[in-house]
Design an enzyme around this catalytic site. Structure first.
Site, PDB file in Angstrom:
ATOM      1  CG  HIS A 125       4.734   2.843  -0.221  1.00 18.55           C
ATOM      2  ND1 HIS A 125       4.711   2.913  -1.493  1.00 18.55           N
ATOM      3  CD2 HIS A 125       3.884   3.828   0.286  1.00 18.55           C
ATOM      4  CE1 HIS A 125       3.580   3.767  -1.839  1.00 18.55           C
ATOM      5  NE2 HIS A 125       3.082   4.133  -0.930  1.00 18.55           N
ATOM      6  CD  GLU A 153       1.607   2.742   2.800  1.00 19.52           C
ATOM      7  OE1 GLU A 153       0.528   3.450   2.798  1.00 19.52           O
ATOM      8  OE2 GLU A 153       2.100   2.082   2.010  1.00 19.52           O
ATOM      9  CG  ASP A 173      -2.961   1.473   0.125  1.00 19.03           C
ATOM     10  OD1 ASP A 173      -2.831   2.676   0.445  1.00 19.03           O
ATOM     11  OD2 ASP A 173      -2.019   0.941  -0.429  1.00 19.03           O
ATOM     12  CG  HIS A 196      -3.135   2.686  -3.810  1.00 22.53           C
ATOM     13  ND1 HIS A 196      -3.556   3.349  -5.123  1.00 22.53           N
ATOM     14  CD2 HIS A 196      -2.734   3.711  -3.291  1.00 22.53           C
ATOM     15  CE1 HIS A 196      -3.277   4.433  -4.825  1.00 22.53           C
ATOM     16  NE2 HIS A 196      -2.695   4.620  -3.820  1.00 22.53           N
TER      17      HIS A 196
END
Length: 255
Positions: free
Chosen positions: A16, A43, A45, A58
């Site tokens: 993440h 993972e 953004d 993010h």
């Protein structure tokens, strides 16, 4: 083009925002740490600058994570590229991450409507559409993305779709249609103190051809619980802990 994102015989281990232990999240250093640990699923953004450059970042604001202030979407790339995450690391472009690790699969949470065109352009230029899963906390945004990407690209369920799936699990009905090919139910392990993922939700998803990925699971006991429930993937900030648990289960991928 057919997505390869869900082609895993083991539960998928997602790093993440990279493995941000000792380095800033969503930095090239964090992703490199995850890759060095053996992770092949990252993972992240996607946001966009004022001049249309897709970034891996993010927050709406630069303030929390960098030495610069203001909204990401109101600054051009020439300014944003000088910001440093945690005072040390530059903000990567989405293209940088996709190009740096062509063997990796990347889960991309598109954080705003404005980031849609830049994200799509980046996927086309890097030819990475078969190794991404596109997520968003907006059903409307996801509908636009799916229309423009086509059915060959893996996408996550939106909030309303997840709610619908949760109700299907409670009803234990198998009469409902599938949500579509190449889709994943990416859901929280719990909402506050209340568990969200249980055997009924996992069964409802699997009955409808959906993979289940849980986020963001940092406690070892919660990781064990999620895997015991039969989930298809776990997103974590504790990449080292998750790897250890999967190795104990003989479920760490060797490819």
């Amino acid at each position: 083009m057919v997505s390869r994102f869900l082609d895993s015989s083991n539960p998928i281990a997602f790093a993440h925002r990279g493995f941000a232990s000792g380095v800033p999240e969503n930095s090239m250093a964090a992703f490199q740490r995850a890759v060095d640990l053996g992770y092949r699923y990252l993972e992240t953004d996607a946001r966009v600058t004022a001049d249309g450059v897709a970034l891996v970042f993010h927050d709406v604001l630069l303030d929390r994570m960098t030495d610069m202030h203001g909204r990401v979407a109101r600054r051009p790339w020439e300014e944003v590229r000088r910001a440093r995450i945690g005072g040390t690391e530059p903000i990567p472009r989405l293209a940088d991450v996709l190009a740096a690790w062509p063997e990796c699969f990347v889960n991309v949470d598109v954080k705003s409507d404005g980031a849609v065109p830049a994200t799509l352009d980046t996927l086309a230029r890097t030819r990475a559409s078969d190794r991404v899963c596109i997520a968003a906390f907006s059903d409307r945004r996801l509908a636009v993305l799916r229309k423009l990407l086509g059915p060959g690209v893996c996408t996550a369920l939106g909030p309303l779709e997840v709610s619908r799936l949760r109700v299907m699990g409670w009803r234990q009905s198998r009469a409902e249609p599938v949500f579509g090919p190449g889709r994943a139910a990416q859901v929280p392990m719990r909402i506050g103190p209340v568990p969200f993922v249980d055997t009924r939700l996992v069964a409802a998803a699997h009955d409808r051809g959906l993979a289940v990925h849980v986020w963001t699971v940092n406690d070892a006991a919660d990781m064990q619980t999620a895997l015991d429930l039969g989930v298809d993937g776990v997103m974590t900030d504790r990449a080292d802990v998750l790897r250890g648990i999967l190795e104990e289960r003989d479920a760490w991928p060797t490819r």
